[in-house]
Design an enzyme around this catalytic site. Sequence first.
Site, short mmCIF file in Angstrom:
data_model
loop_
_atom_site.label_atom_id
_atom_site.label_comp_id
_atom_site.label_asym_id
_atom_site.label_seq_id
_atom_site.Cartn_x
_atom_site.Cartn_y
_atom_site.Cartn_z
N GLU A 191 -1.90 4.71 19.17
CA GLU A 191 -1.98 5.28 17.82
C GLU A 191 -3.06 6.36 17.79
O GLU A 191 -4.16 6.16 18.31
CB GLU A 191 -2.32 4.19 16.80
CG GLU A 191 -2.38 4.74 15.38
CD GLU A 191 -2.75 3.68 14.36
OE1 GLU A 191 -1.93 2.78 14.11
OE2 GLU A 191 -3.87 3.76 13.82
N ARG A 215 2.96 0.60 2.87
CA ARG A 215 2.63 0.89 1.47
C ARG A 215 1.47 1.88 1.43
O ARG A 215 1.47 2.83 0.69
CB ARG A 215 2.22 -0.40 0.75
CG ARG A 215 1.98 -0.17 -0.73
CD ARG A 215 1.14 -1.25 -1.34
NE ARG A 215 -0.25 -1.18 -0.90
CZ ARG A 215 -1.19 -2.04 -1.23
NH1 ARG A 215 -0.89 -3.07 -1.99
NH2 ARG A 215 -2.43 -1.90 -0.79
N ARG A 224 -9.47 8.75 21.52
CA ARG A 224 -10.37 8.75 22.67
C ARG A 224 -9.57 8.41 23.92
O ARG A 224 -9.21 7.25 24.13
CB ARG A 224 -11.48 7.71 22.47
CG ARG A 224 -12.37 7.91 21.25
CD ARG A 224 -13.61 8.71 21.58
NE ARG A 224 -14.25 8.32 22.82
CZ ARG A 224 -15.33 7.54 22.90
NH1 ARG A 224 -15.89 7.08 21.81
NH2 ARG A 224 -15.85 7.24 24.08
P1 FAD Z 1 2.40 -4.07 2.36
O1 FAD Z 1 2.75 -4.80 3.61
O2 FAD Z 1 3.48 -3.62 1.49
O3 FAD Z 1 1.47 -5.04 1.45
C1 FAD Z 1 0.15 -5.38 1.87
C2 FAD Z 1 -0.09 -6.85 1.59
O4 FAD Z 1 0.00 -7.10 0.17
C3 FAD Z 1 0.86 -7.80 2.26
O5 FAD Z 1 0.46 -8.09 3.58
C4 FAD Z 1 0.75 -9.00 1.33
O6 FAD Z 1 -0.44 -9.71 1.59
C5 FAD Z 1 0.60 -8.37 -0.05
N1 FAD Z 1 1.88 -8.16 -0.72
C6 FAD Z 1 2.39 -6.98 -1.15
N2 FAD Z 1 3.57 -7.17 -1.77
C7 FAD Z 1 3.83 -8.50 -1.72
C8 FAD Z 1 4.89 -9.32 -2.16
N3 FAD Z 1 5.95 -8.81 -2.81
N4 FAD Z 1 4.81 -10.66 -1.92
C9 FAD Z 1 3.75 -11.19 -1.28
N5 FAD Z 1 2.71 -10.46 -0.82
C10 FAD Z 1 2.74 -9.13 -1.04
N6 FAD Z 1 -2.92 3.05 6.00
C11 FAD Z 1 -2.74 4.37 5.74
O7 FAD Z 1 -3.12 4.85 4.67
N7 FAD Z 1 -2.17 5.20 6.66
C12 FAD Z 1 -1.71 4.72 7.86
O8 FAD Z 1 -1.17 5.49 8.66
C13 FAD Z 1 -1.85 3.32 8.15
N8 FAD Z 1 -1.38 2.79 9.31
C14 FAD Z 1 -1.45 1.42 9.51
C15 FAD Z 1 -0.87 0.87 10.66
C16 FAD Z 1 -0.93 -0.50 10.90
C17 FAD Z 1 -0.28 -1.08 12.15
C18 FAD Z 1 -1.60 -1.36 9.97
C19 FAD Z 1 -1.70 -2.84 10.23
C20 FAD Z 1 -2.17 -0.82 8.82
C21 FAD Z 1 -2.10 0.57 8.57
N9 FAD Z 1 -2.63 1.15 7.41
C22 FAD Z 1 -2.48 2.51 7.18
C23 FAD Z 1 -3.33 0.32 6.44
C24 FAD Z 1 -2.42 -0.12 5.30
O9 FAD Z 1 -1.96 1.01 4.60
C25 FAD Z 1 -3.19 -1.02 4.35
O10 FAD Z 1 -3.48 -2.25 4.93
C26 FAD Z 1 -2.55 -1.18 2.98
O11 FAD Z 1 -3.51 -1.84 2.14
C27 FAD Z 1 -1.29 -2.01 2.98
O12 FAD Z 1 -0.19 -1.32 3.50
P2 FAD Z 1 1.05 -2.20 4.08
O13 FAD Z 1 2.16 -1.36 4.48
O14 FAD Z 1 0.53 -3.15 5.06
O15 FAD Z 1 1.44 -2.91 2.69
#
Ligand code: FAD
Length: 295
Positions: free
Chosen positions: A11, A101, A274
């Site tokens: 990444e 998200r 890096r």
């Molecule tokens: P989601 O998975 O939609 O929701 C996050 C959490 O909220 C879920 O794990 C759950 O605990 C809860 N939740 C939400 N909806 C529900 C529901 N209906 N029912 C039950 N629980 C629910 N951020 C950036 O801004 N840019 C990036 O490029 C980026 N890349 C990332 C890559 C990886 C591999 C990871 C792990 C994280 C990354 N993030 C990035 C961080 C991420 O955007 C944040 O953690 C954000 O707060 C949540 O996004 P998500 O897609 O995990 O959200």
Amino acid sequence: MTSNAPRVSFEFFPPKSDAMAARLWETVERLEPMAPAFVSVTYGAGGSTRERTHDTVKRIAQETRLKPAGHLTCVSATKGDVLAVAEQYWQAGVKHIVALRGDPPAGMGAKFDVYPGGFRDAVDLVEGLRAHRPELGKCFEISVSCYPELHPESKGWDAEIAYLKAKQDAGADRAITQFFFEPEVYLRFLEKARAGGVTMPIVPGIMLQPNFRGLQRISGLCGASIPDWLADLYDGLDTDEETRDLVTANVAADLCRKLQEEGVEDFHFYTLNRAGLALSTCRLLGLKPQPAKAA
Ligand code: FAD
């Protein structure tokens, strides 16, 4: 490559300046021979970061042999805006999206408000990508996030696993984990996910962050725990960058080896752009540069 060497992916984050762009491209060039399964580029909340993400992903697709994945989030954009980016990626030969998200524009920990006309969350985004021009939507490879120590907004393990299963049911092909440092954290999560019907690959995200103070700060916000033994390893190294790098690569390789013993074959490295850290970790795992295949 030795016979038990893992499959890796890397990444990157989009550069914010010319100097950072030069470092990113040097990193891309140095890591390309490790033949990663894919490389991904993160996506920030601000408009300028978005452009840089798009440009970086497209340039990787056009100028290297790597398979790039563009991160896409639901933040501050309508469904139409997000799908237009997906369409541009497709046209540029980018076939893989990391669907998220995203964090609120105010930063990690702030309340997430759905943007008017935007996708609600990662499940909604995956559904939207799959439904968009079905002949295109079903062809994208889609990765999603998951949280072995729970997301800070989690409603508990049952809801967390059900939500990950909903991402799979919406059409996700793979989940990539938030970083963690103890193999048991991943293995316990994997067990819960499999028991909850999640069958897609769950690839461990391995952090290569040698700045321990920075790591502590991010961990506090994203809910990843830092074991005492790790804090102890970096103790007194604040001004010793060289030793911190060696410690970082060895800690990452050790974690991967322990996971390999449990049957894990794929690792996604948070490289922080890096090259040296990612390369030394790969080397410690027995990965060697692959000769370029004839076109
Ligand atoms: P989601 O998975 O939609 O929701 C996050 C959490 O909220 C879920 O794990 C759950 O605990 C809860 N939740 C939400 N909806 C529900 C529901 N209906 N029912 C039950 N629980 C629910 N951020 C950036 O801004 N840019 C990036 O490029 C980026 N890349 C990332 C890559 C990886 C591999 C990871 C792990 C994280 C990354 N993030 C990035 C961080 C991420 O955007 C944040 O953690 C954000 O707060 C949540 O996004 P998500 O897609 O995990 O959200």
